[in-house]
Design an enzyme around this catalytic site. Structure first.
Site, PDB file in Angstrom:
ATOM      1  N   CYS A 171       0.775  -1.023   0.100  1.00 27.61           N
ATOM      2  CA  CYS A 171      -0.143   0.079  -0.034  1.00 27.61           C
ATOM      3  C   CYS A 171       0.793   1.404   0.189  1.00 27.61           C
ATOM      4  O   CYS A 171       1.624   1.527   1.180  1.00 27.61           O
ATOM      5  CB  CYS A 171      -0.840   0.045   1.330  1.00 27.61           C
ATOM      6  SG  CYS A 171      -1.692   1.484   1.537  1.00 27.61           S
ATOM      7  N   CYS A 215      -0.371   4.066   2.659  1.00 28.70           N
ATOM      8  CA  CYS A 215       0.249   3.622   4.026  1.00 28.70           C
ATOM      9  C   CYS A 215       1.493   3.952   4.229  1.00 28.70           C
ATOM     10  O   CYS A 215       2.003   4.509   5.429  1.00 28.70           O
ATOM     11  CB  CYS A 215       0.019   1.813   4.099  1.00 28.70           C
ATOM     12  SG  CYS A 215      -1.560   1.299   3.847  1.00 28.70           S
TER      13      CYS A 215
END
Length: 302
Positions: free
Chosen positions: A48, A51
């Site tokens: 991700c 993230c």
């Protein structure tokens, strides 16, 4: 904020403010921990991109709250169960838990200001900028405001008990205010591994100087003694101590340099050693220290 009676509190052996958790440890790391302060749970995955953008920002903001909130990170690839129960559809997703229950949350890599706002709704403001408070405390100390400096240094120590710059400053402020016994007692309680920290060592040197000054005569009397006998090195040495005690650093340096020029070996090199103690007490960055070291070198190697 007030300083406790020991002058600084022992650092608590608390759980790290940021940690990784698993499905097995979630109950302890999040539900139980959230009974004493809010816990943020950051659901993320290695693939991700957002993230990775969020991680350093949220960790920085959490750290600024000094334990008022904790951050727990959960890799949903390895531990998908909790995220599924909470209905996480996309990541990064952050949930705030308090008293064992999720109470708020957000999704996506928010900017730092919004993360601060999110946490502030949970625990209030992060508190003062301690670097700014320390600078203000130092300014008060240099201006001769012992009481004001003590209050500011004590406030810093209430937030960061092991801040040696603040501890050294507090001791200096006590010395400035004439509380030599309290300063001595506080120095005695400094852990051995912190004793040579520059701020602590400087405070110790300042206390030694203050103790020396207690036994000196009147400044005007010392000046008259030196004028009457320019070779009375002890009177000139005492005059340097008295001048320093009154904040006349340049004049104190000049008095000791005069001794070194006349008799370097006097009192087992006592004038040079005293200059070095002045420099330690004043601090390496003090203008008087910088100028004094330059003058000492020029004198020694002339």
């Amino acid at each position: 904020m007030r300083l406790d009676e020991t002058g600084f509190r022992a650092m608590t052996d608390a759980t790290a403010l940021v940690k990784d958790t698993t499905t097995k440890d979630f109950r302890q790391d999040v539900l139980m921990e959230s009974m004493s302060q809010p816990v943020l749970v950051d659901f993320w995955a290695p693939w991700c991109g957002p993230c990775k953008q969020l991680t350093p920002v949220i960790e920085k903001v959490v750290a600024s709250y000094k334990g008022k909130v904790k951050l727990v990170k959960m890799n949903i690839d390895e531990h998908p169960q909790i995220a599924g129960q909470l209905g996480v559809q996309s990541i990064p997703a952050v949930f705030a838990f308090q008293r064992g229950q999720p109470i708020d949350g957000f999704m996506g890599a928010l900017p730092e200001s919004q993360i601060k706002g999110f946490i502030e709704r949970l625990v209030g403001p992060a508190g003062p900028d301690l670097a700014a408070v320390l600078a203000e405390a130092q300014a008060l100390l240099e201006s001769g405001d012992a009481a004001g400096a003590m209050e500011f240094f004590a406030a810093i120590l209430a937030e960061e008990p092991e801040n040696m710059d603040a501890l050294g400053g507090l001791i200096r402020a006590q010395i400035l205010g004439g509380a030599l016994m309290q300063a001595e007692q506080m120095l005695a309680r400094v852990p051995a591994e912190k004793a040579e920290h520059p701020a602590v060592a400087g405070a110790r040197a300042a206390l030694d100087l203050a103790r020396q000054v207690e036994a000196l005569g009147d400044l005007n009397t010392l000046q008259r003694q030196v004028e009457a006998n320019p070779l009375d090195h002890q009177a000139r040495f005492d005059l340097a101590l008295a001048l320093n005690a009154r904040g006349c650093k340049e004049e104190a340096v000049e008095a000791l340099i005069a001794i070194i020029r006349k008799d370097r070996a006097w009192n087992e090199d006592g004038a040079r050693k005293q200059l070095l103690q002045f420099f330690e007490a004043w601090g390496n960055q003090d203008d008087a220290t910088v100028a004094g070291r330059r003058r000492l070198s020029a004198t020694l190697f002339a």
